[in-house]
Design an enzyme around this catalytic site. Sequence first.
Site, PDB file in Angstrom:
ATOM      1  N   PHE A 116       0.853  -1.178   0.000  1.00 42.37           N
ATOM      2  CA  PHE A 116       0.000   0.000   0.000  1.00 42.37           C
ATOM      3  C   PHE A 116       0.898   1.240   0.000  1.00 42.37           C
ATOM      4  CE2 PHE A 116      -2.926   3.122   1.843  1.00 42.37           C
ATOM      5  CZ  PHE A 116      -4.011   2.917   1.021  1.00 42.37           C
ATOM      6  N   ASP A 187       2.104  -5.770   7.431  1.00 43.10           N
ATOM      7  CA  ASP A 187       0.881  -4.968   7.458  1.00 43.10           C
ATOM      8  C   ASP A 187      -0.281  -5.933   7.214  1.00 43.10           C
ATOM      9  OD1 ASP A 187      -1.319  -3.407   6.777  1.00 43.10           O
ATOM     10  OD2 ASP A 187      -0.121  -1.857   5.795  1.00 43.10           O
ATOM     11  N   TYR A 212     -10.895  -0.945  10.765  1.00 42.03           N
ATOM     12  CA  TYR A 212     -12.127  -0.473  10.118  1.00 42.03           C
ATOM     13  C   TYR A 212     -12.518  -1.309   8.908  1.00 42.03           C
ATOM     14  CZ  TYR A 212      -8.385   2.134   7.730  1.00 42.03           C
ATOM     15  OH  TYR A 212      -7.220   2.487   7.107  1.00 42.03           O
ATOM     16  N   LYS A 213     -11.685  -2.270   8.538  1.00 42.77           N
ATOM     17  CA  LYS A 213     -12.029  -3.120   7.387  1.00 42.77           C
ATOM     18  C   LYS A 213     -12.760  -4.369   7.907  1.00 42.77           C
ATOM     19  CE  LYS A 213      -7.879  -1.596   4.858  1.00 42.77           C
ATOM     20  NZ  LYS A 213      -8.396  -0.612   3.917  1.00 42.77           N
ATOM     21  N   ARG A 359     -12.853  -3.832  -7.177  1.00 45.80           N
ATOM     22  CA  ARG A 359     -12.589  -4.698  -6.021  1.00 45.80           C
ATOM     23  C   ARG A 359     -13.898  -5.123  -5.365  1.00 45.80           C
ATOM     24  NH1 ARG A 359      -8.588  -2.298  -1.570  1.00 45.80           N
ATOM     25  NH2 ARG A 359     -10.370  -0.923  -1.286  1.00 45.80           N
TER      26      ARG A 359
HETATM   27  C1  LIG Z   1      -2.521  -2.095   3.417  1.00 47.96           C
HETATM   28  C2  LIG Z   1      -2.767  -0.730   3.977  1.00 47.96           C
HETATM   29  N1  LIG Z   1      -1.798  -0.126   4.681  1.00 47.96           N
HETATM   30  C3  LIG Z   1      -1.945   1.108   5.182  1.00 47.96           C
HETATM   31  C4  LIG Z   1      -3.131   1.806   5.010  1.00 47.96           C
HETATM   32  C5  LIG Z   1      -3.259   3.191   5.586  1.00 47.96           C
HETATM   33  O1  LIG Z   1      -4.141   3.172   6.666  1.00 47.96           O
HETATM   34  P1  LIG Z   1      -4.542   4.482   7.468  1.00 47.96           P
HETATM   35  O2  LIG Z   1      -5.246   5.382   6.519  1.00 47.96           O
HETATM   36  O3  LIG Z   1      -5.473   3.978   8.536  1.00 47.96           O
HETATM   37  O4  LIG Z   1      -3.313   5.084   8.029  1.00 47.96           O
HETATM   38  C6  LIG Z   1      -4.175   1.207   4.293  1.00 47.96           C
HETATM   39  C7  LIG Z   1      -5.438   1.925   4.078  1.00 47.96           C
HETATM   40  O5  LIG Z   1      -6.388   1.435   3.513  1.00 47.96           O
HETATM   41  C8  LIG Z   1      -3.989  -0.085   3.744  1.00 47.96           C
HETATM   42  O6  LIG Z   1      -4.933  -0.696   3.031  1.00 47.96           O
END
Ligand SMILES: Cc1ncc(COP(=O)(O)O)c(C=O)c1O
Length: 400
Positions: A116, A187, A212-213, A359
């Site tokens: 990400f 992650d 939150y997912k 998705r």
């Molecule tokens: C794999 C991954 N890492 C990091 C993040 C960033 O998360 P946040 O916006 O809560 O900092 C996300 C957000 O969707 C994500 O999907």
Amino acid sequence: MVYRTDFAATRAFFDLPEGVTYLDGNSLGPLPRHAARRVHEMMTDEWGKMLITAWNKAGWMAAPRTVADRMAPLIGAAPGTVVLGDTLSIKFYQALASALEMRPDRTVILSDSGNFPSDLYMAEGLIKSLGAGHELRVVAPEDVAGAITDDLAVLMLTEVDYRTGRRHDMADLTARAQAVGALTVWDLAHSAGAFPVKLEDCGADFAVGCTYKYLNGGPGAPAFIYVAPEHADTARPALSGWLGHQAPFAFDLDYRPGHGIDRMRVGTPPMLQVAALDAALDVWDIADIGEVRARSIELGERFISGVESRCPDIVLGSPRDPKKRGSQIAFRHPEGYAIMQALISDGVIGDFRAPDTLRFGICPLFLDKQDIDRAVDVLERILRERLWDREEFKRRAAVT
Ligand SMILES: Cc1ncc(COP(=O)(O)O)c(C=O)c1O
């Protein structure tokens, strides 16, 4: 397959709008029916009546640990090894900073192009701040194992690719990284609550994720961080906030890191969000994570075969082998954005990731076969009748 988990009961746990087929629980989980009441009670009975004394009386101060302990079994972590707080980007920064400091003689950070972007951005920012000559090497996901070299300090990966759903082999890559003396930062944003994660069994060093997912904690729900017990008392917290101090209310002028995972706390926890997450975690009292995974595969296979047999213009973007993917299915189409908007306007909610990925999150806690079949029906009609080909569906919103 016969399940012990009563998926009708888990579905009833959530308050989904009539007529909506929600295939985006991989991005924002739906509202648990009793979350609003729980948050309301927390506001009126605790905040309203106890005022500041609630930090002690209502257990607010301990909540980032006690609520984290409720979710720890889902990620294969022992009680007391996980804490909630801040956002995932921040927890990721903390984990990477601690890990890098534990390998002072090495400068290479390895990641992949399926990570990400926020994780990569945070790494870039940290490298600049440290000014110690670290290098971020980003390879293709399938090349990660071969890119683990003797100079590696930290392997930082998102287990499940946010676009394609491709899943890394956490046990294997952790073992390979540790064999060359590196540390791992995982992650778990698209893993926690989607399938059983085995952090301790894999020997992972650090892990972070959001709630939150698949954990349904609501928009802005706190992130979590896991530190392996053998590092928990030595990893130095880069964000040395007062609630990570050994004695926050001693108000010392100097920072002394707290014991174990407590040192990864930073500042005041978001208690309204923690209350909502606590309510959401109740679903795991009646749901088995292994069965959630099995049912997600069953529904996912049904979705893939339905789409592939009835929508010839759209191409599978996820691994075909269910063992090699998480709980989301990606399809690709050059007009993916407009197609997704057309789907949403017809009550089938998924999302879009540039440049061309639609998705669909397959979350069995609240989805059944009828939902999957309905999504395929609607998608087929939208494609066959080119219902997506309208100006209003092509206008990009801020969030896609
Ligand atoms: C794999 C991954 N890492 C990091 C993040 C960033 O998360 P946040 O916006 O809560 O900092 C996300 C957000 O969707 C994500 O999907």
